[in-house]
Design a protein around this motif. Structure first.
Motif, PDB file in Angstrom:
ATOM      1  N   GLU A   1      -5.749   6.335   3.539  1.00  0.00           N
ATOM      2  CA  GLU A   1      -6.292   6.167   4.882  1.00  0.00           C
ATOM      3  C   GLU A   1      -6.432   4.694   5.246  1.00  0.00           C
ATOM      4  O   GLU A   1      -6.242   4.305   6.395  1.00  0.00           O
TER       5      GLU A   1
ATOM      6  N   LEU B   1      -3.510   1.974   7.137  1.00  0.00           N
ATOM      7  CA  LEU B   1      -3.319   1.760   8.577  1.00  0.00           C
ATOM      8  C   LEU B   1      -4.324   0.745   9.121  1.00  0.00           C
ATOM      9  O   LEU B   1      -4.102   0.153  10.165  1.00  0.00           O
ATOM     10  N   ARG B   2      -5.426   0.575   8.415  1.00  0.00           N
ATOM     11  CA  ARG B   2      -6.499  -0.298   8.919  1.00  0.00           C
ATOM     12  C   ARG B   2      -6.593  -1.604   8.142  1.00  0.00           C
ATOM     13  O   ARG B   2      -7.586  -2.310   8.237  1.00  0.00           O
TER      14      ARG B   2
ATOM     15  N   ASP C   1      -5.338  -4.463   8.448  1.00  0.00           N
ATOM     16  CA  ASP C   1      -5.448  -5.703   9.212  1.00  0.00           C
ATOM     17  C   ASP C   1      -6.931  -6.005   9.457  1.00  0.00           C
ATOM     18  O   ASP C   1      -7.684  -5.124   9.871  1.00  0.00           O
TER      19      ASP C   1
ATOM     20  N   ASN D   1      -8.747  -4.582  12.240  1.00  0.00           N
ATOM     21  CA  ASN D   1      -8.916  -3.128  12.322  1.00  0.00           C
ATOM     22  C   ASN D   1     -10.056  -2.585  11.459  1.00  0.00           C
ATOM     23  O   ASN D   1     -10.588  -1.533  11.775  1.00  0.00           O
TER      24      ASN D   1
ATOM     25  N   ARG E   1       2.894  11.015   1.348  1.00  0.00           N
ATOM     26  CA  ARG E   1       1.559  11.520   1.693  1.00  0.00           C
ATOM     27  C   ARG E   1       1.704  12.737   2.593  1.00  0.00           C
ATOM     28  O   ARG E   1       2.658  12.805   3.386  1.00  0.00           O
TER      29      ARG E   1
ATOM     30  N   THR F   1      -5.074  17.092  10.133  1.00  0.00           N
ATOM     31  CA  THR F   1      -6.178  16.652  10.988  1.00  0.00           C
ATOM     32  C   THR F   1      -6.582  17.827  11.870  1.00  0.00           C
ATOM     33  O   THR F   1      -5.717  18.417  12.524  1.00  0.00           O
TER      34      THR F   1
ATOM     35  N   SER G   1      -9.949  14.711   9.047  1.00  0.00           N
ATOM     36  CA  SER G   1      -8.616  14.562   8.447  1.00  0.00           C
ATOM     37  C   SER G   1      -8.747  14.585   6.937  1.00  0.00           C
ATOM     38  O   SER G   1      -9.680  13.985   6.379  1.00  0.00           O
TER      39      SER G   1
ATOM     40  N   TYR H   1     -11.403  11.620   6.450  1.00  0.00           N
ATOM     41  CA  TYR H   1     -11.937  10.908   7.605  1.00  0.00           C
ATOM     42  C   TYR H   1     -12.662  11.921   8.473  1.00  0.00           C
ATOM     43  O   TYR H   1     -12.126  12.998   8.752  1.00  0.00           O
TER      44      TYR H   1
ATOM     45  N   ARG I   1     -15.587   7.600   6.339  1.00  0.00           N
ATOM     46  CA  ARG I   1     -14.281   7.512   5.685  1.00  0.00           C
ATOM     47  C   ARG I   1     -14.500   7.482   4.182  1.00  0.00           C
ATOM     48  O   ARG I   1     -15.430   6.823   3.707  1.00  0.00           O
TER      49      ARG I   1
END
Lengths: 391, 109
Positions: free
Chosen positions: A113, A116-117, A119, A122, A215, A219, A229, A255, A264
């Motif tokens: 998970e 994607l975050r 960065d 994020n 993966r 969701t 999710s 999530y 999360r």
């Protein structure tokens, strides 16, 4: 050489700008995070130079997203961080249907998970959860690398897709083949994150054997403002130069969003072969085989987890509570600071304050509890103060 | 300990006095768009803050259409095809409001 990523991005902007007048859509986005990490240390624990990446660290990323048509797009992202300029993304997506997308180039294979975050624009705390840490964990050198780097960037191909069964159930999958994590030796103890991402061998695999993984996720919209999710991920590959030492990473992620509260959680485990045929390389006695000889390999296991709750308390203030940790189990090098079994559990309380849309301050306090450390250290504190801008 | 509590309360009050969030203030939006904005605020804040889409330079309706489609296809986006019309209604309105000479509607600037 270091500015190769930036040059690539600038060239791409140059080449594509005239095309922008035609149907191609370009979008430039970026993030800048400056963080200050302070960790007090006692007299009995003079700070080793390699304690962690404390003091000021800056991360910068600049990304160009190019939509060529509703079926084709490309993304190029240049990042500047602890290892200088790097290419964080340079890939093309070709989508035949929602259920079937082909991605080729340099990208982060889908796993878990947090990917994607990754960065700093994020995620809401200054640093990453321990199983994905890349340098801000205290006692970094004693403990070694985390379970999986984030971002984990690699060259290869990924097939993915998503399908909505109705408006409240989404299924998605991703399967990839990439160069894989590396160690630039044929007698390794562990994968080497720096070798895996170093700029010099960007374009070549160290052992010509792809690593594979993927993966699957579900969701469900449980109510109009409640989403859940669940996902499961796996990666397998060989990482030494002779492609004989393998690693397997498994992960599960969750999530939950209820109203404006986000929960999360992830668990990751990596089993990694270690070259064993020489007792002199190890602290603990190796198990001999039936004929009395040493086996070619033994293994170590690292696992880690985080549970994170993000709660907005005001329109411009979020509070974040995180519990994360990591464990290592396996033989060690002679003189290592770790026991056969060692681990860390950490509590973080943080806040994120929005100064202006896109400009935020992040602050957090972290308490580490260690076990299996031979120097007797069992607790540490760390404090982060940072600013992040997304543009 | 009392000092810590006093400091905490002062910081909270300070933050409360200066309220500029990542999103827009729904009260300042045209009432017909409020449900679309709520949908946008819910669906587009899972993986990043709302400043990502609100500060971006995307301006054409077509560009928003491909962008939303790209975000929708991300793993676990939770954005179903049924959500798309409402999301695009808000995003197209928002881009136009930002471009207009008297911009600033609903904190769009």
């Amino acid at each position: 050489m270091k500015s190769r990523a930036l040059m690539l991005l600038l060239c791409l902007v140059g080449v594509l700008s005239p095309l922008a007048a035609r149907a191609i859509d370009l979008n430039l986005a970026g993030t800048l995070q400056l963080d200050y990490l302070f960790s007090p240390f006692g007299r009995s624990d003079p700070r080793p130079a390699s304690h962690t990446l404390d003091g000021f660290t800056e991360e910068l990323s600049l990304k160009l997203a190019i939509d060529i048509s509703s079926h084709a797009s490309a993304n190029v992202k240049a990042c500047f961080g602890c290892h200088g300029f790097e290419v964080g993304m340079a890939y093309v997506d070709f989508r035949l249907a929602d259920e079937f997308n082909i991605r080729v180039g340099r990208f982060s294979p889908t796993f878990g998970e947090f990917g994607l975050r990754h960065d700093p624009g994020n995620h809401r705390l200054s640093d990453k959860p321990l199983p994905y840490d890349m340098g801000r964990m205290l006692r970094l050198n004693a403990f070694g690398d985390s379970v999986l780097p984030s971002p984990y960037v690699d060259n290869g191909i990924e097939f993915s897709g998503t399908h909505f069964f109705d408006r409240s159930l989404q299924f998605d999958y991703a399967a990839h083949a990439v160069a894989g994590l590396r160690a630039n030796t044929d007698t390794p103890y562990d994968v080497d994150f720096i070798a895996s991402r170093s700029a010099a061998p960007y374009y070549i695999d160290n052992n010509s054997q792809p690593s594979v993984g993927g993966r699957v996720g579900l969701t469900a919209r449980l109510a109009s403002r409640v989403d859940l999710s669940l996902g499961g991920s796996a990666i397998w590959g060989a990482y030494d130069t002779r492609a004989r030492m393998t690693y397997t990473v498994l992960g599960a992620d969750l999530y939950l969003r209820a109203g404006r509260t986000n929960v999360r959680a992830e668990y990751l485990i990596r089993r990694t072969d270690m070259y064993a045929a020489d007792q002199g390389r190890f602290e603990y006695m190796l198990q001999t085989q039936a004929d009395g000889s040493l086996p070619e390999r033994t293994f170590q296991v690292r696992d880690g987890w985080y549970v994170e709750v993000e709660q907005p308390v005001l329109r411009n203030l979020d509070v974040i509570l995180r519990w994360d940790g990591m464990r290592r189990r396996g033989n060690t090098a002679p003189g290592s600071q770790l026991d056969f079994e060692a681990g860390v559990s950490r509590w973080t309380l943080g806040a994120q304050y929005v100064v202006e849309r896109g400009y935020r301050l992040k602050a957090s306090a972290e308490h580490y509890s260690w076990w299996g450390m031979r120097n007797g250290i069992d607790q540490d504190w760390a404090f982060h103060l940072g600013a992040v801008a997304t543009f | 300990m009392r000092r810590v509590v006093v400091l905490g309360v002062t910081i909270l009050l300070g933050c409360a006095a200066y309220q500029r969030g990542e999103g827009l203030d729904p009260a300042t939006l045209p009432s017909a768009l409020r449900p679309d904005y709520e949908l946008f605020a819910q669906r587009c804040s899972r993986c990043h803050s709302l400043s990502r889409p609100l500060n971006t330079r995307i301006s054409s309706d077509d560009h928003w259409r491909v962008y939303v489609a790209r975000m929708r296809r991300m793993p676990g986006s939770g954005i179903s095809p049924d959500d798309v019309p409402g999301l695009l209604r808000f995003l197209n309105w928002y881009s136009a409001a930002r471009r207009s000479p008297d911009g600033g509607v609903g904190g769009t600037r």
